[in-house]
Write a protein that holds these residues in place. Structure first.
Motif, PDB file in Angstrom:
ATOM      1  N   MET A 169       0.852  -1.198   0.000  1.00 12.29           N
ATOM      2  CA  MET A 169       0.000   0.000   0.000  1.00 12.29           C
ATOM      3  C   MET A 169       0.879   1.235   0.000  1.00 12.29           C
ATOM      4  N   GLY A 170       0.579   2.199  -0.833  1.00 11.59           N
ATOM      5  CA  GLY A 170       1.375   3.415  -0.897  1.00 11.59           C
ATOM      6  C   GLY A 170       0.861   4.448   0.081  1.00 11.59           C
ATOM      7  N   THR A 171       1.760   5.301   0.497  1.00  7.57           N
ATOM      8  CA  THR A 171       1.398   6.360   1.428  1.00  7.57           C
ATOM      9  C   THR A 171       1.921   7.675   0.904  1.00  7.57           C
ATOM     10  N   VAL A 172       1.108   8.726   0.974  1.00  8.36           N
ATOM     11  CA  VAL A 172       1.498  10.047   0.521  1.00  8.36           C
ATOM     12  C   VAL A 172       1.799  10.909   1.735  1.00  8.36           C
ATOM     13  N   HIS A 173       2.983  11.516   1.757  1.00  9.28           N
ATOM     14  CA  HIS A 173       3.367  12.415   2.833  1.00  9.28           C
ATOM     15  C   HIS A 173       3.421  13.829   2.289  1.00  9.28           C
ATOM     16  N   ALA A 174       3.054  14.818   3.094  1.00 10.69           N
ATOM     17  CA  ALA A 174       3.087  16.209   2.681  1.00 10.69           C
ATOM     18  C   ALA A 174       3.584  17.060   3.823  1.00 10.69           C
ATOM     19  N   LYS A 175       4.251  18.172   3.489  1.00  6.60           N
ATOM     20  CA  LYS A 175       4.702  19.128   4.504  1.00  6.60           C
ATOM     21  C   LYS A 175       4.505  20.533   3.967  1.00  6.60           C
ATOM     22  N   SER A 176       4.379  21.474   4.877  1.00  3.73           N
ATOM     23  CA  SER A 176       4.206  22.865   4.468  1.00  3.73           C
ATOM     24  C   SER A 176       5.497  23.403   3.878  1.00  3.73           C
ATOM     25  N   VAL A 177       5.351  24.401   2.977  1.00  7.05           N
ATOM     26  CA  VAL A 177       6.502  24.996   2.308  1.00  7.05           C
ATOM     27  C   VAL A 177       6.813  26.334   2.951  1.00  7.05           C
ATOM     28  N   ASP A 178       8.046  26.492   3.352  1.00  7.02           N
ATOM     29  CA  ASP A 178       8.481  27.750   3.939  1.00  7.02           C
ATOM     30  C   ASP A 178       8.482  28.819   2.852  1.00  7.02           C
ATOM     31  N   PRO A 179       7.770  29.941   3.060  1.00 10.05           N
ATOM     32  CA  PRO A 179       7.727  30.970   2.018  1.00 10.05           C
ATOM     33  C   PRO A 179       9.075  31.586   1.702  1.00 10.05           C
ATOM     34  N   GLU A 180      10.065  31.380   2.561  1.00  8.99           N
ATOM     35  CA  GLU A 180      11.388  31.931   2.307  1.00  8.99           C
ATOM     36  C   GLU A 180      12.275  30.988   1.506  1.00  8.99           C
ATOM     37  N   ASP A 181      11.744  29.791   1.169  1.00  8.04           N
ATOM     38  CA  ASP A 181      12.525  28.875   0.337  1.00  8.04           C
ATOM     39  C   ASP A 181      12.809  29.512  -1.008  1.00  8.04           C
ATOM     40  N   THR A 182      13.931  29.168  -1.593  1.00  6.17           N
ATOM     41  CA  THR A 182      14.298  29.705  -2.909  1.00  6.17           C
ATOM     42  C   THR A 182      13.469  29.030  -3.982  1.00  6.17           C
ATOM     43  N   GLU A 183      13.389  29.708  -5.139  1.00  5.23           N
ATOM     44  CA  GLU A 183      12.600  29.175  -6.243  1.00  5.23           C
ATOM     45  C   GLU A 183      13.175  27.852  -6.747  1.00  5.23           C
ATOM     46  N   GLU A 184      14.492  27.676  -6.648  1.00  2.00           N
ATOM     47  CA  GLU A 184      15.105  26.432  -7.106  1.00  2.00           C
ATOM     48  C   GLU A 184      14.683  25.245  -6.258  1.00  2.00           C
ATOM     49  N   GLU A 185      14.312  25.505  -4.985  1.00  2.00           N
ATOM     50  CA  GLU A 185      13.953  24.410  -4.093  1.00  2.00           C
ATOM     51  C   GLU A 185      12.491  24.005  -4.248  1.00  2.00           C
ATOM     52  N   LYS A 186      11.720  24.818  -4.971  1.00  3.64           N
ATOM     53  CA  LYS A 186      10.294  24.517  -5.139  1.00  3.64           C
ATOM     54  C   LYS A 186      10.090  23.705  -6.418  1.00  3.64           C
ATOM     55  N   ALA A 187       9.363  22.653  -6.315  1.00  2.75           N
ATOM     56  CA  ALA A 187       9.125  21.785  -7.471  1.00  2.75           C
ATOM     57  C   ALA A 187       7.681  21.923  -7.917  1.00  2.75           C
TER      58      ALA A 187
ATOM     59  N   THR B 291      -2.913   3.403  -3.210  1.00  2.00           N
ATOM     60  CA  THR B 291      -2.640   2.529  -4.352  1.00  2.00           C
ATOM     61  C   THR B 291      -3.441   1.253  -4.218  1.00  2.00           C
ATOM     62  N   TYR B 292      -3.763   0.662  -5.370  1.00  2.00           N
ATOM     63  CA  TYR B 292      -4.539  -0.572  -5.389  1.00  2.00           C
ATOM     64  C   TYR B 292      -3.586  -1.751  -5.504  1.00  2.00           C
ATOM     65  N   ASP B 293      -3.757  -2.743  -4.604  1.00  2.00           N
ATOM     66  CA  ASP B 293      -2.834  -3.881  -4.594  1.00  2.00           C
ATOM     67  C   ASP B 293      -3.562  -5.208  -4.774  1.00  2.00           C
ATOM     68  N   GLY B 294      -4.687  -5.193  -5.484  1.00  2.00           N
ATOM     69  CA  GLY B 294      -5.405  -6.431  -5.746  1.00  2.00           C
ATOM     70  C   GLY B 294      -4.676  -7.307  -6.758  1.00  2.00           C
ATOM     71  N   ALA B 295      -5.217  -8.487  -7.016  1.00  2.00           N
ATOM     72  CA  ALA B 295      -4.588  -9.426  -7.934  1.00  2.00           C
ATOM     73  C   ALA B 295      -4.503  -8.881  -9.353  1.00  2.00           C
ATOM     74  N   ASP B 296      -5.435  -8.011  -9.728  1.00  2.00           N
ATOM     75  CA  ASP B 296      -5.445  -7.429 -11.070  1.00  2.00           C
ATOM     76  C   ASP B 296      -4.915  -6.004 -11.079  1.00  2.00           C
ATOM     77  N   ALA B 297      -4.094  -5.654 -10.085  1.00  2.00           N
ATOM     78  CA  ALA B 297      -3.599  -4.287  -9.948  1.00  2.00           C
ATOM     79  C   ALA B 297      -2.724  -3.893 -11.122  1.00  2.00           C
ATOM     80  N   MET B 298      -2.926  -2.675 -11.626  1.00  2.68           N
ATOM     81  CA  MET B 298      -2.088  -2.091 -12.658  1.00  2.68           C
ATOM     82  C   MET B 298      -1.053  -1.184 -12.008  1.00  2.68           C
ATOM     83  N   GLN B 299      -0.071  -0.804 -12.801  1.00  8.62           N
ATOM     84  CA  GLN B 299       1.011  -0.001 -12.257  1.00  8.62           C
ATOM     85  C   GLN B 299       0.518   1.353 -11.752  1.00  8.62           C
ATOM     86  N   ASP B 300      -0.485   1.922 -12.410  1.00  8.49           N
ATOM     87  CA  ASP B 300      -1.015   3.227 -11.999  1.00  8.49           C
ATOM     88  C   ASP B 300      -2.392   3.089 -11.344  1.00  8.49           C
TER      89      ASP B 300
END
Length: 452
Positions: free
Chosen positions: A1-19, A88-97
């Motif tokens: 099973m997949g897990t999504v993690h998130a964190k707040s973005v510091d407004p002082e971060d540089t533009e290069e660090e933002k994706a 994510t779906y992990d059944g027997a017929d699970a697709m990659q996406d």
């Protein structure tokens, strides 16, 4: 099973660090939808609400479809809470996406109690009652309500509501009711007992319509010994059976203090299919709002109505139009314009009235949550009422409409009450009036949900 993690973005971060992630470029497909917490709600209703999720083929579309499905589920009238878990779906017929979506719902209790406040015609109303909710598993409701107003207005009703959950949001309703209203401006008391059948639907965005069958046994009685004889003639029992169509087109950005948009309403009623009352009654209203510089809003409104009695049957005093009041024709008392017998308003078969307003926030104060509820406004109202005979040329008809018209103007403060109604405190200056009108010079207080 997949897990999504998130964190707040510091407004002082540089533009290069933002994706920046292109969600449309992330392939994703929902393979399984699970709804947990179901009890009384029917499966076919759930399937109808979530089936579009399977059409998504990228992650952005998945998120949008899930949001649409959550909105549909929340609007069914079956649940008090709807939450979503994506994994994510992990059944027997699970697709990659492959993705699995879980909706965690909490159904409404079968039995519910309610206590509400409402605003009537220049009065406050307290109502209470009970309801059986989601009775048959598709959002149906059976409820009973009793209300009492500060001006002795009372009502009791037993209602059944059945939504159909289609694209037009069709809803059927039926009601057995009794209502009591004291029309102090006319010196009579009205008690109605009847049956209502209604069908409401929305055929287009911002457009709502309703068809109503109203059958009512009405009883009119005198409020006091001073009630005029012209009112006493209408006292007694009448039976009305009518079909009514109502349509509303509302593009405003707010119900109480709109800054942009328009509102148009039309109501057409035909009575005479049974009983001893017969007429054709038409009413229409329009409102337009235009934003101006410096947070000023200009508003213009117009309202008109006409009552045509059928020859084979008559009308009652309670079917006629009255004009005047602190939220319509300001500067005049409630029902204070138009034909009177002694001190009682007898109403008329036709009317028109209009108003213009300039609204602005409270000056010299910082705008915030509380102060945003207030507006300072300058206004002018104009209108006329009578039993007119519209004969002759167009110029003669226009002259009939404007003959003896009333005009008032003034300024005041308006308050938004919980988005349901508004309170006004105005200083009024009646400019044009007719002998017999009941004027309200100076300060006038009013509260209502419908405002001109």
């Amino acid at each position: 099973m997949g897990t999504v993690h998130a964190k707040s973005v510091d407004p002082e971060d540089t533009e290069e660090e933002k994706a920046r992630v292109d969600l449309q470029g992330l392939k994703a497909q929902v393979q399984r939808v699970h709804v947990s917490g179901l009890g009384r709600t029917k499966d076919d209703l759930i399937i109808f609400s979530v089936r579009d999720i399977f059409e998504a083929r990228d992650f952005q579309s998945v998120i949008l479809k899930i949001h649409e499905a959550k909105t549909k589920l929340a609007g069914l009238g079956c649940f008090k809470a709807v939450d979503v878990v994506i994994d994510t779906y992990d059944g027997a017929d699970a697709m990659q996406d492959g993705i699995q979506v879980t909706f965690e719902v909490e159904e409404l209790n079968l039995i519910g109690l309610r206590v509400n406040t409402a605003i009537g015609l220049n009065e406050g109303i307290l109502s209470g009652g009970g309801a059986l909710r989601n009775v048959f598993g598709r959002g149906e409701e059976i409820n009973a309500n009793y209300s009492h107003g500060t001006k002795k207005t009372t009502s009791f009703a037993i209602n059944f509501v059945k939504p159909f959950h289609n694209e037009c949001k069709t809803k059927f309703s039926s009601s057995i009711y009794q209502s009591c209203v004291e029309a102090g401006w006319a010196g009579y008391k009205e008690v109605d007992r009847g049956l209502l059948l209604g069908l409401a639907f929305s055929a287009a965005p911002n457009v709502t319509q309703q068809l109503v069958l109203d059958t009512a046994w009405r009883q009119l009685s005198c409020l006091s010994k001073s009630t005029a004889f012209a009112i006493r003639e209408h006292c007694g029992h009448t039976l009305k059976s009518a079909i009514r169509h109502e349509i509303s087109i509302d593009t405003r950005d707010d119900n109480i203090f709109p800054s942009d948009g328009q509102l148009m309403k039309m109501k057409n009623e035909i009575a005479g299919f049974g009983g001893n009352i017969g007429y054709i009654k038409n009413e229409a209203s329009w409102q337009s709002n235009v934003p101006l510089p410096f947070n000023v809003v200009a508003q213009a409104s117009l309202s008109a109505g006409h009552l045509f009695a059928l020859n084979s049957k008559g009308t009652s005093i309670c079917d006629r139009f009255v004009m005047g009041g602190p939220m319509t024709m300001r500067g005049f008392q409630l029902g204070g314009i138009g034909p009177h017998s002694d001190t009682c308003a007898v109403g008329a078969e036709a009317f028109w009235c209009g108003g213009v307003h300039l609204y602005t926030p409270l000056p010299l104060l910082t705008q915030g949550t509380f102060t945003d509820r207030f507006r300072v406004h300058m206004w002018a109202n104009i209108g006329n009422i009578g039993d007119w005979k519209m004969d002759g040329s167009a110029r003669e008809k226009l002259a009939t409409l404007v003959r003896d018209m009333r005009l008032s103007y003034g300024a005041g403060i308006a308050l938004n009450v919980a988005g349901l109604a508004r309170v006004e405190l105005n200083y009024c200056l009646p400019l044009l009036s007719k002998r017999g009108d009941k004027l309200q010079h100076g300060v006038q207080f009013g509260i209502a949900a419908d405002v001109l």
